[in-house]
Enzyme design. Structure first.
Site, PDB file in Angstrom:
ATOM      1  N   ASP A  50       0.960  -1.021  -0.120  1.00 26.56           N
ATOM      2  CA  ASP A  50       0.010   0.073  -0.066  1.00 26.56           C
ATOM      3  C   ASP A  50       1.000   1.279   0.026  1.00 26.56           C
ATOM      4  O   ASP A  50       1.708   1.468   0.873  1.00 26.56           O
ATOM      5  CB  ASP A  50      -0.937  -0.072   1.228  1.00 26.56           C
ATOM      6  CG  ASP A  50      -1.999   1.169   1.047  1.00 26.56           C
ATOM      7  OD1 ASP A  50      -2.135   1.770   0.109  1.00 26.56           O
ATOM      8  OD2 ASP A  50      -2.641   1.235   2.153  1.00 26.56           O
ATOM      9  N   ASP A  95      -2.756   2.452  -6.066  1.00 25.62           N
ATOM     10  CA  ASP A  95      -1.840   2.670  -5.149  1.00 25.62           C
ATOM     11  C   ASP A  95      -1.783   1.575  -4.401  1.00 25.62           C
ATOM     12  O   ASP A  95      -0.892   1.517  -3.334  1.00 25.62           O
ATOM     13  CB  ASP A  95      -2.179   4.042  -4.278  1.00 25.62           C
ATOM     14  CG  ASP A  95      -3.574   3.911  -3.648  1.00 25.62           C
ATOM     15  OD1 ASP A  95      -4.241   3.079  -4.230  1.00 25.62           O
ATOM     16  OD2 ASP A  95      -3.686   4.551  -2.610  1.00 25.62           O
ATOM     17  N   GLU A  96      -2.418   0.411  -4.547  1.00 25.58           N
ATOM     18  CA  GLU A  96      -2.205  -0.846  -3.495  1.00 25.58           C
ATOM     19  C   GLU A  96      -2.572  -2.045  -4.273  1.00 25.58           C
ATOM     20  O   GLU A  96      -3.458  -1.956  -5.554  1.00 25.58           O
ATOM     21  CB  GLU A  96      -3.039  -0.813  -2.341  1.00 25.58           C
ATOM     22  CG  GLU A  96      -4.724  -0.740  -2.664  1.00 25.58           C
ATOM     23  CD  GLU A  96      -5.669  -0.588  -1.565  1.00 25.58           C
ATOM     24  OE1 GLU A  96      -5.330  -1.326  -0.625  1.00 25.58           O
ATOM     25  OE2 GLU A  96      -6.678   0.089  -1.612  1.00 25.58           O
TER      26      GLU A  96
END
Length: 366
Positions: free
Chosen positions: A15, A109-110
């Site tokens: 993350d 983003d993760e």
């Protein structure tokens, strides 16, 4: 006589720390160390993300901008630049993907990674996050465990730049005194209903009879609460090689009862989803939304169109129409959007007959 050798699952959740804000700080170094809120400026805008300096004042993603400004009046407002976010995301996941082939992306983003069978996974991950930081400037927090549930919790523990690994039994013991709100999928409303039963901690939830939870929450939800409390989770990391659809969803920290706010979030989810589809060269004909209400009722609505697409404007328009047609009757705890029926699965040219434009409910989950 054969030997039963069971390979332990090793799942990581990677993350990026305050991703959009981190990209903005790389673009504008003079903002480092300051409270920064990334959001469009408008009366109905919601926070996209915030720097950790702003988060100390309680500012969080998906929060109405008006509220965030009251909580942190000195924060600097920066409009989102999704072109920059896409470029940075592409660069960092190319670095990670070159080493870890089995990734399930969740937005820009993760991602989850399945490292089962990988030799020295901790070392591999530490080297990767350092390589990402050195080459892109983005820090990545990592959670490592036998399931997605535990990996997700662990990745939040040491932010920013955290690295936490934990087993199931250790997690069940370590978090026994913590509120059930720690567990993904248990929101404020469920926490309140548990409190009404005298259940304040995960440990108390672990020791609650399943029939007691079923009487209060229903059989399925009650069983799910108990499994989560014991940190049982066998959900797979679904990579691009086996996915029949791609989706993007968000569970809110607080249930949302504003249609305008839901629409803002849905626009962002659809845009991020389509950005991922475009990067992978995938286009689909079926667009769906997923809505989970505060009482755990989960509804999906979908529409099939007569062309394959990953166009963000089209997917957003259809998703918004589906949301408005459903008009959630209760506060919403989770919202998602999905695209399915990809070109490689559809057997060639789509049917020339356009389907009806009314929303159809699907039995399949996102």
């Amino acid at each position: 006589m054969g030997t039963d050798v069971r390979v332990k699952r090793v799942i990581a959740h990677l993350d990026c720390d305050a991703f959009y804000a981190s990209v903005e700080l790389l673009r504008r170094p003079e903002l480092r160390g300051k409270a920064v809120i990334v959001a469009h400026d408008g009366p109905r805008s919601v926070v996209t993300t915030a720097s950790y300096e702003a988060r100390r004042y309680g500012v969080g993603s998906a929060m109405p901008l008006s509220r965030a400004r009251r909580m942190c009046p000195h924060a600097i407002l920066v409009p989102p630049n999704f072109e920059a976010y896409r470029a940075t995301s592409k660069a960092l996941w190319e670095i990670i993907g070159a080493r870890l082939g089995r990734l399930q992306h969740l937005g820009l983003d993760e991602a989850y990674a399945d490292l089962t069978g990988v030799e020295k996974p901790v070392r591999v991950l530490r080297e990767l996050v350092e390589k990402v930081r050195a080459e892109t400037g983005i820090t990545v927090s990592v959670g490592l465990g036998p399931s997605r549930l535990i990996a997700k919790i662990c990745s939040d523990l040491g932010k920013p730049a955290g690295f936490v690994a934990m087993g199931r039994e250790e997690a069940a013991e370590r978090f026994a005194s913590v509120s059930p709100k720690l567990l993904p999928g248990i929101g404020p409303k469920s926490v309140e209903r548990l409190r009404e039963l005298g259940i304040e901690t995960i440990g108390q939830l672990q020791n609650t009879p399943e029939e007691t939870l079923a009487a209060r929450f229903g059989v399925n939800h009650g069983r799910d609460l108990l499994r989560r409390a014991h940190f049982h989770d066998d959900s797979p990391v679904e990579t691009d090689r086996v996915l029949k659809s791609r989706s993007n969803e968000r569970t809110f920290d607080e249930d949302v009862d504003s249609l305008e706010e839901l629409e803002q979030v849905l626009r962002r989810l659809a845009r991020e989803l389509c950005e991922g589809l475009e990067r992978r060269g995938k286009r689909g004909r079926n667009v769906a939304i997923k809505v989970r209400l505060d009482d755990w009722t989960t509804v999906t609505r979908a529409r099939t169109i007569d062309t394959f697409t990953h166009d963000a404007a089209l997917v957003t328009e259809i998703a918004l129409e589906l949301l408005r047609a459903y008009a959630p009757p209760r506060p919403v705890r989770l919202l998602g959007v999905r695209v399915a029926s990809f070109e490689e699965e559809g057997g060639g040219t789509p049917s020339p007959v356009a389907p009806p434009r009314n929303a159809a409910q699907l039995a399949l989950p996102l």
